[in-house]
Design an enzyme around this catalytic site. Structure first.
Site, mmCIF file in Angstrom:
data_model
loop_
_atom_site.group_PDB
_atom_site.id
_atom_site.type_symbol
_atom_site.label_atom_id
_atom_site.label_comp_id
_atom_site.label_asym_id
_atom_site.label_seq_id
_atom_site.Cartn_x
_atom_site.Cartn_y
_atom_site.Cartn_z
ATOM 1 N N GLN A 50 76.422 51.610 46.594
ATOM 2 C CA GLN A 50 75.805 52.870 45.844
ATOM 3 C C GLN A 50 75.371 52.561 44.547
ATOM 4 O O GLN A 50 74.780 53.641 43.938
ATOM 5 C CB GLN A 50 76.989 54.049 46.020
ATOM 6 C CG GLN A 50 77.357 54.307 47.378
ATOM 7 C CD GLN A 50 78.523 55.300 47.507
ATOM 8 O OE1 GLN A 50 79.723 55.033 47.542
ATOM 9 N NE2 GLN A 50 78.211 56.634 47.674
ATOM 10 N N HIS A 70 66.323 49.903 55.423
ATOM 11 C CA HIS A 70 65.005 49.340 55.283
ATOM 12 C C HIS A 70 64.249 49.625 56.597
ATOM 13 O O HIS A 70 62.841 49.865 56.843
ATOM 14 C CB HIS A 70 64.958 47.874 55.214
ATOM 15 C CG HIS A 70 65.454 47.438 53.860
ATOM 16 N ND1 HIS A 70 66.126 46.176 53.649
ATOM 17 C CD2 HIS A 70 65.457 48.084 52.592
ATOM 18 C CE1 HIS A 70 66.345 46.073 52.231
ATOM 19 N NE2 HIS A 70 65.983 47.235 51.810
ATOM 20 N N ASP A 83 68.462 49.361 47.032
ATOM 21 C CA ASP A 83 67.838 48.104 46.639
ATOM 22 C C ASP A 83 67.973 48.009 45.180
ATOM 23 O O ASP A 83 68.346 46.780 44.614
ATOM 24 C CB ASP A 83 66.441 48.035 46.952
ATOM 25 C CG ASP A 83 65.935 47.843 48.358
ATOM 26 O OD1 ASP A 83 66.911 47.562 49.158
ATOM 27 O OD2 ASP A 83 64.875 47.695 48.823
ATOM 28 N N ARG A 108 87.914 51.833 39.603
ATOM 29 C CA ARG A 108 87.783 51.587 41.056
ATOM 30 C C ARG A 108 86.591 51.131 41.238
ATOM 31 O O ARG A 108 85.653 52.263 41.435
ATOM 32 C CB ARG A 108 88.448 52.529 41.977
ATOM 33 C CG ARG A 108 88.258 52.313 43.232
ATOM 34 C CD ARG A 108 88.730 53.389 44.152
ATOM 35 N NE ARG A 108 88.689 52.961 45.632
ATOM 36 C CZ ARG A 108 88.052 53.785 46.583
ATOM 37 N NH1 ARG A 108 87.596 55.130 46.467
ATOM 38 N NH2 ARG A 108 87.699 53.010 47.979
ATOM 39 N N HIS A 153 83.627 48.719 51.427
ATOM 40 C CA HIS A 153 83.199 50.199 51.363
ATOM 41 C C HIS A 153 81.906 50.116 52.122
ATOM 42 O O HIS A 153 80.863 50.511 51.307
ATOM 43 C CB HIS A 153 82.930 50.394 49.757
ATOM 44 C CG HIS A 153 83.054 51.751 49.564
ATOM 45 N ND1 HIS A 153 83.910 52.603 48.684
ATOM 46 C CD2 HIS A 153 82.406 52.961 50.082
ATOM 47 C CE1 HIS A 153 83.795 53.763 48.549
ATOM 48 N NE2 HIS A 153 82.564 54.054 49.436
ATOM 49 N N ASN A 197 87.804 51.284 52.972
ATOM 50 C CA ASN A 197 87.580 52.632 52.341
ATOM 51 C C ASN A 197 86.982 53.494 53.347
ATOM 52 O O ASN A 197 86.324 53.251 54.204
ATOM 53 C CB ASN A 197 86.441 53.003 51.280
ATOM 54 C CG ASN A 197 86.266 54.041 50.566
ATOM 55 O OD1 ASN A 197 86.884 54.583 49.870
ATOM 56 N ND2 ASN A 197 84.946 54.635 51.318
ATOM 57 N N GLU A 198 87.802 54.640 53.903
ATOM 58 C CA GLU A 198 87.690 55.791 54.705
ATOM 59 C C GLU A 198 87.020 55.122 56.109
ATOM 60 O O GLU A 198 85.814 55.460 56.416
ATOM 61 C CB GLU A 198 86.457 56.555 54.310
ATOM 62 C CG GLU A 198 86.658 57.285 52.972
ATOM 63 C CD GLU A 198 85.640 58.444 52.707
ATOM 64 O OE1 GLU A 198 84.541 58.377 52.939
ATOM 65 O OE2 GLU A 198 86.261 59.268 51.693
ATOM 66 N N ASN A 337 91.349 59.753 49.455
ATOM 67 C CA ASN A 337 90.278 60.717 49.265
ATOM 68 C C ASN A 337 90.271 61.963 49.616
ATOM 69 O O ASN A 337 90.139 62.026 50.752
ATOM 70 C CB ASN A 337 88.819 59.834 49.771
ATOM 71 C CG ASN A 337 88.707 58.712 49.113
ATOM 72 O OD1 ASN A 337 89.310 58.112 48.365
ATOM 73 N ND2 ASN A 337 87.615 57.877 49.562
ATOM 74 N N TYR A 339 88.528 65.830 49.153
ATOM 75 C CA TYR A 339 87.369 66.431 48.547
ATOM 76 C C TYR A 339 87.339 68.031 48.903
ATOM 77 O O TYR A 339 86.970 68.637 48.274
ATOM 78 C CB TYR A 339 85.894 65.976 49.407
ATOM 79 C CG TYR A 339 85.568 64.598 48.647
ATOM 80 C CD1 TYR A 339 84.727 64.670 47.424
ATOM 81 C CD2 TYR A 339 85.852 63.513 49.023
ATOM 82 C CE1 TYR A 339 84.435 63.419 46.685
ATOM 83 C CE2 TYR A 339 85.452 62.221 48.371
ATOM 84 C CZ TYR A 339 84.861 62.248 47.280
ATOM 85 O OH TYR A 339 84.521 61.202 46.817
ATOM 86 N N GLU A 406 89.726 58.927 45.417
ATOM 87 C CA GLU A 406 88.690 59.747 45.119
ATOM 88 C C GLU A 406 88.647 61.126 45.126
ATOM 89 O O GLU A 406 89.761 61.600 45.905
ATOM 90 C CB GLU A 406 87.626 59.325 46.127
ATOM 91 C CG GLU A 406 86.691 57.987 46.033
ATOM 92 C CD GLU A 406 85.733 58.009 47.029
ATOM 93 O OE1 GLU A 406 84.920 58.923 47.594
ATOM 94 O OE2 GLU A 406 85.663 56.835 47.746
HETATM 95 C C1 NOJ Z 1 83.746 59.203 49.978
HETATM 96 C C2 NOJ Z 1 82.954 58.020 50.067
HETATM 97 O O1 NOJ Z 1 83.781 56.936 49.667
HETATM 98 C C3 NOJ Z 1 81.945 57.521 48.983
HETATM 99 O O2 NOJ Z 1 81.302 56.522 48.947
HETATM 100 C C4 NOJ Z 1 81.041 59.110 48.917
HETATM 101 O O3 NOJ Z 1 79.836 58.782 47.974
HETATM 102 C C5 NOJ Z 1 81.762 60.076 48.625
HETATM 103 N N1 NOJ Z 1 82.677 60.322 49.665
HETATM 104 C C6 NOJ Z 1 81.058 61.437 48.476
HETATM 105 O O4 NOJ Z 1 80.635 61.807 49.485
#
Ligand code: NOJ
Length: 500
Positions: A50, A70, A83, A108, A153, A197-198, A337, A339, A406
């Site tokens: 990212q 791509h 990229d 992190r 990730h 991760n996730e 994580n 949200y 997160e």
């Molecule tokens: C969790 C993910 O680990 C992360 O890569 C993503 O950008 C965020 N959520 C927000 O959606």
């Protein structure tokens, strides 16, 4: 004149009403001590694909996200890719500057597997990549910032995908070899490791509904297999650390899981528990519960559904031999994580296609229209949910150590005055503090994200950063948003400052 004054009066009143309303929607009242514990760690998070860019720099091999962006650019909202992204591979000093300004306790970030091993295999070991992350880690430590490293990730080396990726159990050993490489090179300085991760997201989206790479559409089968191999790879890496590195390096190894919390309009405790088991429990129960293995409710449902479909065994793999014990207890902490949350109820008609996780789960989710929404259509501010999930973890998993790895809010990037992000941050920090005051073993909090970055299928259209990145400049300058100042104050005071 009177007309002008009355218009002014109405507008002011309306503005106050809207502001109050927004504040009410995204706030939480305090319970107990206003202070975070002295050793509580505040940080920010990013991930390699990212932010790094440099997608083929210094010998890096391709990952499935390079291939996907791509070959299928139209599947990314703004047809963009990683990229160059924020070019952190060449501009880490700019990230470091922001980290220093924030005065975070930890950072992190993730290591790109296909930098270290361009083909995913040890035979392709890339010293330049090893050196790059050595530099990052050294700089963090020199500035008093603890590195918290995610090993994976989403960005699986393409060569591993060619042989089936997470659906091939060979991945378990490949991941362990990669993990040992990281422990050997960085373990003298990195004391907090996150294996994956996730997993729910990359398994469900990558091998279930096929919206993420590798776009394998085998819902209800390959997604469960991906989760199973992830759990085993995680546990095998954890066990290697325990037997070979823990004594000399003294670090901790955990895994990052994501889940919403669930509420019921009819106070139906069973449906809440079902939702928690299907979301958090699918990965957390095998590792953190006393009994190990998948949640009973999932074993029963998926077994019964598989039988109805005419199969001779369940689509949910069962841990055979010693695996159940190897996975059980294989983490020093749970990375969470969080949200957002949802209301949940039993489905009124069968959900999703058959077979699929959705059909197995068979519940309907909804939102409260009063919840404040971010730029992302799935992201509503529900701080009560964070308090709820932390208490669920406390009660369900023997109060295991939790690090919030997160938590964050997206905007569309049109300005630096991000008051809604501050509201979200404030209310979620309050949720963490309330949970701690209620006996939850939460040791750290990490905001997503340090800088604006590539938000997967949403490209650069949704921004989570405390710092904006000038994407039209080759220098990719980082500029603090208002929330960066707010977070810095939190970290300095170890309390939650009042708004504005
Ligand atoms: C969790 C993910 O680990 C992360 O890569 C993503 O950008 C965020 N959520 C927000 O959606």
């Amino acid at each position: 004149m009177i007309k002008l004054w009355s218009t002014f009066f109405v507008v002011t009143l309306l503005t106050c009403f809207v502001a109050n309303n927004v504040a009410e929607q995204c706030s939480l009242s305090a319970k107990g001590s206003p202070n975070f514990p002295a050793n509580f760690s505040f940080g920010v998070a990013t991930a390699a694909y990212q932010i790094e860019g440099g997608w083929n720099a210094d010998g890096k091999g391709p990952s499935i996200w390079d291939d996907f962006t791509h070959s299928d650019p139209e599947k990314i909202r703004d047809k963009s890719n990683g990229d160059i992204a924020a070019d952190s591979y060449h501009r880490f000093e700019q990230d470091l500057q922001a980290l220093k300004e924030l005065k975070v306790n930890h950072y992190r970030f993730s290591i790109a597997w296909s930098r270290i091993y361009p083909t995913g295999d040890i035979s392709s070991r890339n010293q330049k990549a090893i050196d790059y992350y050595n530099h990052v880690i050294d700089k963090l430590i020199a500035n008093g910032i603890k590195p918290m490293v995610t090993m994976f990730h989403y960005d699986l080396p393409s060569e591993i995908q060619k042989i089936g990726g997470f659906t091939n159990s060979l991945l378990i050993n490949q991941f362990v070899v990669y993990a040992i490489e990281l422990f050997e090179n960085y373990g003298d300085r990195v004391k907090t490791w996150i294996t994956f991760n996730e997993p729910y997201d990359y398994c469900h989206n990558g091998y279930g509904d096929a919206t993420y790479p590798p776009q394998v559409y085998a819902p209800g089968v390959a997604d469960y297999l991906c989760i199973d191999n992830t759990l085993k790879a995680h546990a095998a890496a954890y066990r290697s650390y325990q037997s070979r590195f823990a004594k000399t390096q003294g670090g901790k190894v955990g895994i990052t899981l994501d889940s919403r919390y669930f509420f019921s309009k009819t106070n139906d405790e069973d449906v809440i528990d079902r939702a928690m088991q299907y979301n958090l429990g699918l990965l957390a129960h095998p590792i953190f519960s006393k009994t190990g293995g998948y949640p009973d409710v999932m074993i029963m449902d998926i077994g019964a559904n598989s039988q109805k479909e005419g199969r001779i065994r369940s689509r949910l793999p069962s841990f055979k031999g010693k695996w159940r014990d190897i996975v059980k207890g294989s983490a020093d902490f749970l990375g969470l994580n969080y949200y957002s949350s949802r209301y949940i109820k039993p489905a009124s008609k069968p959900n999703g296609v058959s077979p699929s996780w959705e059909r197995d789960f068979n519940c309907d989710a909804s939102i409260d229209p009063k919840w404040l929404r971010a730029a992302s259509d799935w992201l509503y501010c529900v701080p009560e949910g964070l308090e709820g999930i932390l208490k669920f973890i406390r009660d369900e998993y023997d109060n295991v150590e939790v690090i919030i790895t997160e938590n964050g809010w997206s905007d569309d990037g049109t300005g630096l005055i991000d008051d809604d992000r501050i509201r979200y941050l404030k209310s979620h920090l309050q949720a963490v503090l309330n949970a701690i005051n209620d006996g939850c073993n939460v040791r750290g909090y990490t905001t997503w994200s340090l800088i604006d970055n590539f938000e997967w299928l949403r490209g650069y259209t949704e921004k989570f950063g405390l710092y904006a990145v000038n994407m039209s400049s080759p220098n990719r300058e980082r500029t603090a948003k208002k929330s960066a100042g707010y977070y810095r104050e939190v970290i300095q005071k170890r309390q939650i400052p009042s708004l504005f």
